[in-house]
Design a protein around this motif. Structure first.
Motif, short mmCIF file in Angstrom:
data_model
loop_
_atom_site.label_atom_id
_atom_site.label_comp_id
_atom_site.label_asym_id
_atom_site.label_seq_id
_atom_site.Cartn_x
_atom_site.Cartn_y
_atom_site.Cartn_z
N GLY A 35 26.87 48.11 42.51
CA GLY A 35 25.77 48.70 41.76
C GLY A 35 26.03 48.53 40.28
O GLY A 35 27.07 48.00 39.87
N PRO A 36 25.11 48.97 39.41
CA PRO A 36 25.28 48.78 37.97
C PRO A 36 26.60 49.34 37.45
O PRO A 36 26.88 50.53 37.58
CB PRO A 36 24.08 49.55 37.38
N GLY A 37 27.43 48.45 36.91
CA GLY A 37 28.67 48.87 36.28
C GLY A 37 29.81 49.21 37.24
O GLY A 37 30.89 49.59 36.80
N LEU A 38 29.60 49.06 38.54
CA LEU A 38 30.62 49.45 39.52
C LEU A 38 30.93 48.26 40.43
O LEU A 38 30.02 47.65 41.01
CB LEU A 38 30.12 50.64 40.35
N HIS A 39 32.22 47.93 40.56
CA HIS A 39 32.63 46.72 41.26
C HIS A 39 33.90 46.96 42.08
O HIS A 39 34.63 47.92 41.85
CB HIS A 39 32.93 45.59 40.26
N THR A 40 34.16 46.03 43.00
CA THR A 40 35.48 45.92 43.62
C THR A 40 36.06 44.56 43.26
O THR A 40 35.34 43.60 42.99
CB THR A 40 35.42 46.05 45.15
N PHE A 41 37.38 44.51 43.24
CA PHE A 41 38.09 43.24 43.06
C PHE A 41 39.25 43.26 44.04
O PHE A 41 40.38 43.62 43.72
CB PHE A 41 38.57 43.07 41.62
N THR A 42 38.95 42.90 45.27
CA THR A 42 39.92 42.90 46.36
C THR A 42 39.35 42.05 47.48
O THR A 42 38.39 41.32 47.28
CB THR A 42 40.23 44.35 46.81
N GLY A 43 39.92 42.14 48.67
CA GLY A 43 39.41 41.35 49.79
C GLY A 43 40.02 39.98 49.91
O GLY A 43 39.44 39.08 50.51
N GLY A 44 41.23 39.80 49.35
CA GLY A 44 41.92 38.51 49.45
C GLY A 44 42.37 38.18 50.86
O GLY A 44 42.80 37.07 51.14
N SER A 45 42.29 39.17 51.77
CA SER A 45 42.54 38.95 53.19
C SER A 45 43.89 38.34 53.47
O SER A 45 44.02 37.40 54.25
CB SER A 45 41.41 38.09 53.79
N GLY A 46 44.91 38.89 52.81
CA GLY A 46 46.27 38.44 53.05
C GLY A 46 46.68 37.21 52.27
O GLY A 46 47.83 36.80 52.32
N GLY A 47 45.75 36.61 51.54
CA GLY A 47 46.07 35.38 50.82
C GLY A 47 45.85 35.45 49.33
O GLY A 47 45.72 34.41 48.67
N ALA A 48 45.81 36.66 48.76
CA ALA A 48 45.48 36.80 47.35
C ALA A 48 46.49 36.13 46.43
O ALA A 48 46.15 35.70 45.33
CB ALA A 48 45.33 38.27 46.98
N ALA A 49 47.76 36.05 46.85
CA ALA A 49 48.77 35.43 45.99
C ALA A 49 48.39 33.99 45.64
O ALA A 49 48.69 33.52 44.54
CB ALA A 49 50.14 35.45 46.67
N LYS A 50 47.70 33.32 46.55
CA LYS A 50 47.35 31.91 46.32
C LYS A 50 46.20 31.75 45.34
O LYS A 50 46.04 30.68 44.75
CB LYS A 50 46.97 31.24 47.65
N THR A 51 45.37 32.79 45.17
CA THR A 51 44.15 32.62 44.38
C THR A 51 44.02 33.57 43.21
O THR A 51 43.11 33.44 42.40
CB THR A 51 42.91 32.81 45.27
#
Length: 349
Positions: free
Chosen positions: A319-335
């Protein structure tokens, strides 16, 4: 970048893992500047994914959509003295083995576009001749990746948070009770702090925080991640993924080999994860079969991560001004390196 009344945009990032730390560092250094605060609950001494990750980094992924972000991120690490130092990047090469019907050429070409000369597509005979596999499907295909290796996400997180603080980011070591659509952050001691942008980057703690806040969980859920440190005579084998057996791993300090299999434990409480001993035993049995050697589990590491229905670490709007920054699904280190740069740009747009 300015908010209302010409003042600097005020940004809050809830979560001090590698994703939140790099996003804070990117955001505070972005052209135009912003006033950034990070709430580090979920980091500390708890075994979050950033602390326990095996840190495998490579450009090759079996889909075009996943290969681009991974290759771009690895290329940025290799090109930056700062990021190489912060992350402890070690170039070791890697092997990725797939079923014979896998379409690997296009993802491998993407790796070569970012990392020229890194990816080579080979067949079963070359894999069997160069690596200690006893069991391989006759029609399997593999990608050898020269510039792959591993990093320490915890080391990268720690360095990025320190650099962000030096650049003016305010770090709150305060538990967060909820986030609101204002947007605002409500801390456990009853304070409500309002911002122009709030980003929940709390990894495996994100779904529970959103639910506690009365907000949609938005396709996010937790899953156990687990690997074991094993005594295994696997000379000549570096970081690898074998999709035929599900095994993955890399050499580890002290002569051990880090080996893993995907977990099937979904919806775990990140504060109450326990080792899945049956999975550890299946891992040892699978490794004995695939490599034809004695494999003994010495220690098992269990944690959790945040998965998204469409896998990938990216900034997602609630929504306006509200976000998530996650969901790398076990592979976030690569990206995470490339994803944090894109997320910061989108956040301040």
């Amino acid at each position: 970048m300015t908010g209302t009344a010409g003042r600097s945009l005020r940004v809050a990032i809830v979560g001090g893992g590698v994703a939140g730390a790099l996003l804070a560092w990117r955001t505070v250094r972005a052209p135009g500047g912003a006033s950034v605060a990070v709430f580090t609950e979920g980091a500390g001494g708890r075994p979050d994914a950033s602390r326990v990750s095996g840190g495998l980094v490579r450009g090759f992924e079996p889909t075009v959509a996943a290969a681009g972000p991974a290759a771009e991120s690895l290329a940025e690490i290799r090109a930056s003295d700062v990021l190489r130092e912060w992350s402890g990047y070690r170039e070791t090469g890697a092997l990725y083995v797939l079923p014979g019907d896998a379409a690997v050429r296009e993802p491998a070409d993407i790796v070569d576009a970012y990392l020229p000369g890194s990816a080579e597509v080979v067949g079963r005979d070359k894999v069997a001749g160069a690596f200690p596999f006893r069991e391989l499907p006759a029609d399997c295909v593999a990608v050898l990746e020269r510039y792959a290796g591993h990093i320490s996400p915890h080391r990268l997180r720690t360095a990025a948070l320190a650099a962000a603080a030096e650049a003016g980011v305010t770090v709150h070591e305060a538990p967060v009770d909820a986030v609101t659509r204002d947007p605002a952050v409500r801390t456990a001691d009853g304070r409500t702090l309002r911002y122009d942008r709030v980003v929940v980057a709390a990894g495996a703690w994100t779904p529970a925080l959103l639910a506690r806040s009365g907000l949609p969980v938005a396709g996010l859920r937790t899953k156990q991640i687990q690997y074991s440190l094993c005594a295994a005579p696997l000379a000549g084998l570096g970081p690898f993924v074998d999709e035929n057996s599900g095994l993955y791993g890399r050499p580890h300090e002290g002569g051990c080999f880090l080996l893993g299999l995907p977990s099937d434990r979904w919806g775990v409480d990140p504060d109450a994860v326990t080792a899945d001993l049956a999975l550890a035993e299946r891992l040892a049995d699978s490794a004995r079969r695939v490599f034809g050697v004695t494999v003994a589990v010495e220690h098992t590491v269990a944690s959790s991560d945040c998965y998204h229905d469409l896998a990938g670490l990216e900034l997602r709007s609630l929504g306006p001004g509200l976000h998530t920054f996650t969901g790398g699904s076990g592979g976030a280190a690569k990206t995470v390196v490339g994803a944090s740069r894109k997320a910061a740009a989108a956040l301040l747009a």
